[in-house]
Write an enzyme that holds these catalytic residues in place. Structure first.
Site, PDB file in Angstrom:
ATOM      1  N   TYR A 136       0.816  -1.151  -0.019  1.00 30.70           N
ATOM      2  CA  TYR A 136       0.091  -0.021   0.096  1.00 30.70           C
ATOM      3  C   TYR A 136       0.754   1.193   0.121  1.00 30.70           C
ATOM      4  O   TYR A 136       1.429   1.432   1.007  1.00 30.70           O
ATOM      5  CB  TYR A 136      -0.895   0.012   1.146  1.00 30.70           C
ATOM      6  N   LYS A 164      -1.621  -1.637  -3.777  1.00 30.66           N
ATOM      7  CA  LYS A 164      -2.401  -0.379  -3.903  1.00 30.66           C
ATOM      8  C   LYS A 164      -1.890   0.828  -4.168  1.00 30.66           C
ATOM      9  O   LYS A 164      -1.052   1.451  -3.094  1.00 30.66           O
ATOM     10  CB  LYS A 164      -3.605  -0.341  -2.539  1.00 30.66           C
TER      11      LYS A 164
END
Length: 294
Positions: A136, A164
């Site tokens: 992330y 992400k």
């Protein structure tokens, strides 16, 4: 190959009026989401207010949501920390109850160099090699960017399967896609960039807006996948005001207010996040009315 689908919802954490977690409502919301466009749930990510949740609260949320959606959707546990040992411990504990993956955020505040970032994620991956990991990258919150070069190195680790990407840079996404295997999945970290990122090789979205328009997002992505670009673009442009309204102030303040407008008693955010002001509420309500969401 691990498949988290195309719509991964970064689920909010509902609170009772006394500030405690409403686990029963969390389960109800999780069930609603997976019946309305969500393929996988991220529990205890940024949208879930992970900075103000205890490890015990997070673990109990993993248990409740996993039990609720078992057999219908996957659950990714937000186990990230700026302390590598803490992240390892939380991830190992979550893995024991059968979560399908972990979300590991770039360590915040301590701003490690790229070599430190690599070693951090490598250590977590090695500690639980059978559990898929989603990186992330959100430099606006962490203060440090995970470079494409480091992502490429990390993608060589078997159980690091996705990222992400919330840097907001299409150039960065392009570089990651250019240099990683096609099996490595890239997910947009901003709803408004889903369609642009699909065009350069992203697989889907880790979404906030899917709390409200999950089915429409699925329709947009499926249209893109079959070459109906004009339809995908129409859906994107229709939803664009909502994407922006949900970030009029710090996430997840607006999405919680939006859910309350729909009748979900999800409570407020925990301090230091606070209630939305009247201007934000009016703009959000107007956008939702135009989209027939309320």
């Amino acid at each position: 190959m691990t498949d988290f689908g195309t719509i991964v919802t970064a689920m909010i954490t509902p609170f009772k009026t006394d500030g405690s977690i409403d686990y029963q409502l969390a389960a109800k919301l999780a069930d609603y989401l997976v019946n309305n466009g969500t393929d996988t749930l991220v529990v205890c990510g940024t949208t879930g207010e992970s900075p103000t949740l205890s490890w015990d609260e997070e673990y109990q949320l993993f248990v409740e949501v996993l039990q609720t959606v078992s057999g219908k959707a996957k659950v990714i546990a937000g186990c990230g920390s700026n302390n590598t040992k803490e992240a390892i411990a939380a991830t190992q504990k979550a893995a024991k109850i059968g979560v399908h993956g972990s979300l590991q955020v770039v360590p915040y505040y301590n701003k490690p160099p790229q070599s430190g970032l690599y070693q951090h994620f490598q250590a977590i991956a090695a500690s639980i090699p059978d559990l898929p990991m989603m990186l992330y990258n959100v430099p606006g919150r962490t203060g440090q960017n995970l470079s494409p070069e480091t992502v490429v190195r990390l993608a060589e680790i078997d159980n690091i399967v996705a990222i992400k990407e919330a840097s907001g840079s299409l150039d960065q996404v392009s570089e990651i896609r250019r240099l990683t295997p096609k099996e490595f999945r890239i997910y947009a970290g901003d709803d408004s960039l889903t369609l642009p990122m699909l065009a350069i090789g992203a697989h889907g979205i880790v979404s906030v807006a899917s709390h409200l328009v999950g089915n429409q997002l699925q329709e947009m992505i499926k249209a893109f996948q079959v070459g109906k670009i004009h339809i995908a673009a129409e859906i994107h442009l229709q939803l664009f005001p909502l994407f922006k309204a949900l970030f009029l102030t710090t996430n997840p303040i607006p999405v919680k207010e939006a859910l309350k407008l729909q009748g979900w008693e999800v409570g407020s955010t925990r301090l230091p996040l606070c209630a939305a002001d009247e201007d934000v509420l009016k703009k959000l309500e107007s956008v939702m009315q135009k989209l027939n969401l309320i």
